[in-house]
Design a protein around this motif. Structure first.
Motif, PDB file in Angstrom:
ATOM      1  N   UNK A  88       4.649  12.019   7.111  1.00 56.34           N
ATOM      2  CA  UNK A  88       5.952  11.085   7.208  1.00 56.34           C
ATOM      3  C   UNK A  88       7.252  11.768   7.683  1.00 56.34           C
ATOM      4  N   UNK A  89       8.188  10.923   7.811  1.00 56.87           N
ATOM      5  CA  UNK A  89       9.501  11.502   8.242  1.00 56.87           C
ATOM      6  C   UNK A  89      10.277  11.539   7.095  1.00 56.87           C
TER       7      UNK A  89
ATOM      8  N   UNK B 290      12.796  15.471  10.204  1.00 52.96           N
ATOM      9  CA  UNK B 290      11.635  15.971  10.487  1.00 52.96           C
ATOM     10  C   UNK B 290      10.357  15.175  10.007  1.00 52.96           C
ATOM     11  N   UNK B 291       9.162  15.673  10.642  1.00 53.82           N
ATOM     12  CA  UNK B 291       7.972  14.980  10.143  1.00 53.82           C
ATOM     13  C   UNK B 291       7.149  16.086   9.572  1.00 53.82           C
ATOM     14  N   UNK B 292       6.371  15.879   8.482  1.00 56.21           N
ATOM     15  CA  UNK B 292       5.516  16.786   7.771  1.00 56.21           C
ATOM     16  C   UNK B 292       4.402  15.968   6.842  1.00 56.21           C
ATOM     17  N   UNK B 293       3.320  16.760   6.426  1.00 56.69           N
ATOM     18  CA  UNK B 293       2.518  16.337   5.415  1.00 56.69           C
ATOM     19  C   UNK B 293       3.059  15.858   4.412  1.00 56.69           C
ATOM     20  N   UNK B 294       2.778  14.634   3.932  1.00 52.95           N
ATOM     21  CA  UNK B 294       3.564  14.039   2.641  1.00 52.95           C
ATOM     22  C   UNK B 294       3.266  14.626   1.310  1.00 52.95           C
ATOM     23  N   UNK B 295       2.161  15.505   1.226  1.00 50.61           N
ATOM     24  CA  UNK B 295       2.146  16.422   0.104  1.00 50.61           C
ATOM     25  C   UNK B 295       3.184  17.232   0.051  1.00 50.61           C
ATOM     26  N   UNK B 296       3.539  17.758   1.064  1.00 52.65           N
ATOM     27  CA  UNK B 296       4.853  18.996   1.111  1.00 52.65           C
ATOM     28  C   UNK B 296       6.148  17.979   0.948  1.00 52.65           C
ATOM     29  N   UNK B 297       6.276  16.946   1.743  1.00 55.31           N
ATOM     30  CA  UNK B 297       7.384  16.156   1.881  1.00 55.31           C
ATOM     31  C   UNK B 297       7.847  15.738   0.410  1.00 55.31           C
ATOM     32  N   UNK B 298       6.846  14.926  -0.067  1.00 55.94           N
ATOM     33  CA  UNK B 298       7.219  14.005  -1.367  1.00 55.94           C
ATOM     34  C   UNK B 298       7.209  14.885  -2.461  1.00 55.94           C
TER      35      UNK B 298
ATOM     36  N   UNK C 231       1.297  24.923   5.875  1.00 59.81           N
ATOM     37  CA  UNK C 231       0.233  25.361   4.854  1.00 59.81           C
ATOM     38  C   UNK C 231       0.302  26.612   4.298  1.00 59.81           C
ATOM     39  N   UNK C 232       0.407  27.648   5.191  1.00 67.91           N
ATOM     40  CA  UNK C 232       0.526  28.868   4.412  1.00 67.91           C
ATOM     41  C   UNK C 232       1.498  28.863   3.451  1.00 67.91           C
ATOM     42  N   UNK C 233       2.680  28.293   3.566  1.00 71.04           N
ATOM     43  CA  UNK C 233       3.778  28.355   2.812  1.00 71.04           C
ATOM     44  C   UNK C 233       3.876  27.613   1.556  1.00 71.04           C
ATOM     45  N   UNK C 234       3.487  26.308   1.845  1.00 68.36           N
ATOM     46  CA  UNK C 234       3.590  25.372   0.463  1.00 68.36           C
ATOM     47  C   UNK C 234       2.445  24.906   0.034  1.00 68.36           C
ATOM     48  N   UNK C 235       1.236  24.633   0.617  1.00 71.35           N
ATOM     49  CA  UNK C 235      -0.059  24.429  -0.010  1.00 71.35           C
ATOM     50  C   UNK C 235      -1.157  25.444  -0.345  1.00 71.35           C
ATOM     51  N   UNK C 236      -1.034  26.465   0.472  1.00 70.21           N
ATOM     52  CA  UNK C 236      -2.079  27.654   0.129  1.00 70.21           C
ATOM     53  C   UNK C 236      -1.825  28.061  -0.999  1.00 70.21           C
TER      54      UNK C 236
ATOM     55  N   UNK D  42      11.689  22.532   8.495  1.00 69.21           N
ATOM     56  CA  UNK D  42      11.611  22.151   7.263  1.00 69.21           C
ATOM     57  C   UNK D  42      12.963  22.594   6.482  1.00 69.21           C
ATOM     58  N   UNK D  43      13.108  23.752   6.800  1.00 69.07           N
ATOM     59  CA  UNK D  43      14.560  24.199   6.039  1.00 69.07           C
ATOM     60  C   UNK D  43      15.785  23.515   6.859  1.00 69.07           C
ATOM     61  N   UNK D  44      15.685  23.172   8.075  1.00 65.80           N
ATOM     62  CA  UNK D  44      16.603  22.673   8.955  1.00 65.80           C
ATOM     63  C   UNK D  44      16.962  21.218   8.449  1.00 65.80           C
ATOM     64  N   UNK D  45      15.580  20.418   8.047  1.00 66.08           N
ATOM     65  CA  UNK D  45      15.579  19.031   7.277  1.00 66.08           C
ATOM     66  C   UNK D  45      16.404  19.487   6.233  1.00 66.08           C
ATOM     67  N   UNK D  46      16.276  20.031   5.307  1.00 67.01           N
ATOM     68  CA  UNK D  46      16.666  20.286   3.807  1.00 67.01           C
ATOM     69  C   UNK D  46      17.947  20.651   3.926  1.00 67.01           C
ATOM     70  N   UNK D  47      18.719  21.367   5.145  1.00 66.44           N
ATOM     71  CA  UNK D  47      20.115  21.488   5.203  1.00 66.44           C
ATOM     72  C   UNK D  47      20.947  20.407   5.700  1.00 66.44           C
TER      73      UNK D  47
END
Length: 304
Positions: free
Chosen positions: A179-180, A250-258, A117-122, A240-245
């Protein structure tokens, strides 16, 4: 005023007491060693030791005795510890009350949030807040653990669990969905399976040391074992960076993932996992206009 009462008052006024020494004693007793207490108070260990020794000299009693693994309270130390705790609570209450009296829209506010949340939504929420109230300074306390607001580890916290402390106020701002996700190239290598039971060869990135993700997914139709979890970390942003690479799912809030074009939903038919988002503050400091403005901005931003 009676003569005896005057004498008591005069005696009270003549007492000199250094709270820093009492705090050094209290934290050392709670932490069990000078080194741990020095880290907690952000002091040099020799400085802390001198404060404890000065308190012992001032009171005329020994508070600690050395044991094989650190320090142990003496009987006198045990007797005085509860008084020191009461002083600590009083000092915190005084600080909170003073902090809550100001009506100025300036000064510092500490916000605790998870690293995701601190990195992506805040950041966009804080950017809007700064444009509206440029004299408010924000400290972001990044922690995936619950910050103790009563001890002023933060002024306001963004949480995903319902607060239970009686001295807090909170607003449930939304029910978020996790979501995944995976990188497109990784899904291509898997052959883009669609059903949960078809992910037996997939790698997942665990974010919880207890291994809760495997149990959660197996309860939703997956058939996974420890071999499906070659990676574990305690940082959502690292995960999340591991998922992107393309290292796994991984699983994360869909506001960040989508919102991230480098990934996509890994399992089209996967039912999202619902979890609440709470904005929490101490009820005493919520009387501050500065705190109310920041609290309201977080409620609006996370609830949008």
């Amino acid at each position: 005023m009676r003569r005896a009462d005057m004498q008591i008052c005069m005696d009270w006024r003549s007492v000199t007491f250094d709270w820093n020494r009492a705090r050094a004693f209290l934290v050392t007793a709670e932490e069990g060693s000078l080194s741990a207490a020095a880290r907690a108070l952000k002091l040099a260990q020799p400085t802390l030791g001198r404060q404890v020794e000065a308190l012992e000299a001032e009171l005329g009693v020994a508070l600690f005795e050395r044991s094989g693994r650190g320090l142990r309270l003496t009987p006198a130390g045990h007797d005085l510890l509860e008084h020191a705790r009461m002083m600590g609570e009083g000092a915190r209450a005084l600080s909170l009350a003073a902090w809550g009296q100001t009506e100025a829209l300036e000064g510092e506010v500490a916000i605790s949030a998870s690293d995701a949340y601190a990195s992506y939504l805040l950041p966009p929420i804080l950017d809007r807040l700064h444009r509206a109230e440029p004299r408010i300074r924000i400290e972001v306390v990044v922690s995936n653990a619950l910050s103790d607001l009563s001890r002023r580890e933060a002024d306001i916290a963004v949480r995903n669990v319902r607060p239970t402390e009686p001295d807090l106020i909170w607003r449930r701002v939304r029910d978020a969905q996790a979501r995944l996700y995976a990188a497109p190239g990784y899904l291509d290598r898997l052959g883009r399976p669609e059903a949960a039971e078809s992910f037996s060869a997939a790698e997942f990135i665990e974010i919880d040391a207890s291994g809760s993700l495997m149990g959660l997914l197996n309860a939703k139709g997956f058939s996974l074992d420890e071999g499906n979890f070659p990676y574990r970390c305690r940082s959502f942003t690292v995960m999340w960076e591991m998922v992107r690479q393309g290292m796994g799912i991984g699983i994360l809030d869909d506001r960040i993932g989508d919102a991230d074009p480098s990934v996509e939903r890994a399992v089209p038919g996967f039912a999202p996992i619902d979890f609440p988002v709470w904005i929490v503050a101490h009820r005493d400091i919520a009387r501050s206009r500065r705190l109310r403005v920041v609290f309201d901005a977080l409620v609006e931003g996370f609830g949008a």
